[in-house]
Design an enzyme around this catalytic site. Structure first.
Site, mmCIF file in Angstrom:
data_model
loop_
_atom_site.group_PDB
_atom_site.id
_atom_site.type_symbol
_atom_site.label_atom_id
_atom_site.label_comp_id
_atom_site.label_asym_id
_atom_site.label_seq_id
_atom_site.Cartn_x
_atom_site.Cartn_y
_atom_site.Cartn_z
ATOM 1 N N HIS A 60 44.032 23.101 -26.395
ATOM 2 C CA HIS A 60 43.888 23.874 -27.632
ATOM 3 C C HIS A 60 45.246 23.977 -28.332
ATOM 4 O O HIS A 60 46.227 24.398 -27.738
ATOM 5 C CB HIS A 60 43.344 25.267 -27.298
ATOM 6 C CG HIS A 60 43.112 26.107 -28.493
ATOM 7 N ND1 HIS A 60 43.048 27.474 -28.423
ATOM 8 C CD2 HIS A 60 42.915 25.799 -29.798
ATOM 9 C CE1 HIS A 60 42.828 27.973 -29.625
ATOM 10 N NE2 HIS A 60 42.745 26.971 -30.476
ATOM 11 N N ASP A 106 40.611 23.030 -34.610
ATOM 12 C CA ASP A 106 41.086 24.395 -34.366
ATOM 13 C C ASP A 106 40.818 25.304 -35.562
ATOM 14 O O ASP A 106 41.524 25.231 -36.564
ATOM 15 C CB ASP A 106 42.577 24.362 -34.039
ATOM 16 C CG ASP A 106 43.085 25.670 -33.492
ATOM 17 O OD1 ASP A 106 42.338 26.670 -33.515
ATOM 18 O OD2 ASP A 106 44.245 25.693 -33.039
ATOM 19 N N TYR A 157 56.060 13.369 -41.116
ATOM 20 C CA TYR A 157 56.726 12.661 -40.018
ATOM 21 C C TYR A 157 57.063 13.622 -38.887
ATOM 22 O O TYR A 157 56.916 13.291 -37.706
ATOM 23 C CB TYR A 157 57.998 11.960 -40.505
ATOM 24 C CG TYR A 157 57.754 10.784 -41.430
ATOM 25 C CD1 TYR A 157 56.728 9.872 -41.204
ATOM 26 C CD2 TYR A 157 58.567 10.571 -42.527
ATOM 27 C CE1 TYR A 157 56.515 8.803 -42.053
ATOM 28 C CE2 TYR A 157 58.361 9.496 -43.389
ATOM 29 C CZ TYR A 157 57.337 8.618 -43.145
ATOM 30 O OH TYR A 157 57.125 7.554 -43.981
#
Length: 194
Positions: A60, A106, A157
Site C-alpha cells: 500500500h 490508493d 522523473y
C-alpha cells in the site's frame, strides 16, 4: 524467413530487447503477437511473470512508473526500491489497461494516478494530448472515481525514481508516461475506499 516482428519477439523472449526493432515495427502488431504467448486463464498475457511478481510485491502506497520508449527508464530504475525494469511489447494505454485490471489504486491519497505534463513554458504537442487522453481513459475504465493528475516533466522523473519499479513499453508518443500508487484490496475484492 520469419516475419520481422516474430524475430523481435524471439530475441525478447531469450532475454534480449525488442526495443532495437521498435522503430520499424508497429507496436500493436508486437502486442498481438506477445499476447498470443499467454498461458494463464483470466490474466492478461501482457502481465508477464516478472511484472506480476512486482505488482504482488508492491505494498500500500508503493508507486509504479509505466513509461514510453524514450523515457530514461534504465537510469530511473537504478534508483527505485527494487532496481527493476520490465519491458512490455505494447503501447502505453494497452499496458495501463492490463495493469489496472489487477492493481488496486490508493483512494487514501489525493492523486493515485499521475501523467507526465510539460514543464512550465512548454506546450503539449497533439500526440501528447492524444496519449494523455488515452491514459486517463485506461485508468478510469478500471477506476471510474480516479482522474489521472498532471505532473510536471521534471517532478515526474523524481516520482519515477522513487517508484517501486519501472515498466517500459513501446509507446512513442511524447508524454506517454504514468505513475500509479498501489492501494488496498478490500474484503469484497475491490479497491478499498475511505
Amino acid at each position: 524467413e520469419k516475419p520481422f516482428w516474430l524475430k523481435a519477439l524471439v530475441i525478447h523472449a531469450q532475454g534480449g530487447s525488442c526495443f532495437q526493432f521498435s522503430f520499424s515495427v508497429i507496436p500493436s502488431v508486437l502486442c498481438r503477437a506477445h499476447c498470443a504467448m499467454g498461458i494463464l486463464k483470466g490474466i492478461n498475457p501482457l502481465l508477464t511473470a516478472d511484472l506480476l511478481h512486482i505488482l504482488r510485491d508492491m505494498g500500500h502506497g508503493d508507486k509504479l512508473c509505466i513509461c514510453d520508449c524514450n523515457f530514461p527508464a534504465s537510469e530511473c530504475a537504478t534508483k527505485t526500491t527494487t532496481g527493476k525494469k520490465v519491458e512490455l511489447a505494447c503501447d502505453l494505454p494497452t499496458a495501463l489497461d492490463a495493469i489496472c485490471e489487477v492493481l488496486p489504486l490508493d483512494f487514501f491519497v489525493d492523486a493515485p494516478a499521475l501523467h507526465m505534463s510539460p514543464q512550465a513554458g512548454a506546450e503539449l504537442p497533439p500526440a501528447g494530448a492524444e496519449v494523455t487522453a488515452l491514459i486517463k481513459a485506461a485508468i478510469s475504465k478500471h477506476c471510474p472515481d480516479v482522474e489521472a493528475a498532471p505532473c510536471d516533466r521534471f517532478a515526474f522523473y523524481e516520482q519515477a525514481r522513487s517508484s517501486f519499479a519501472i515498466v517500459q513499453c513501446l509507446e512513442r508518443r511524447p508524454y506517454g508516461n504514468a505513475v500509479l500508487t498501489k492501494g488496498v484490496v478490500g474484503p469484497d475484492g475491490r479497491d478499498l475506499k475511505p
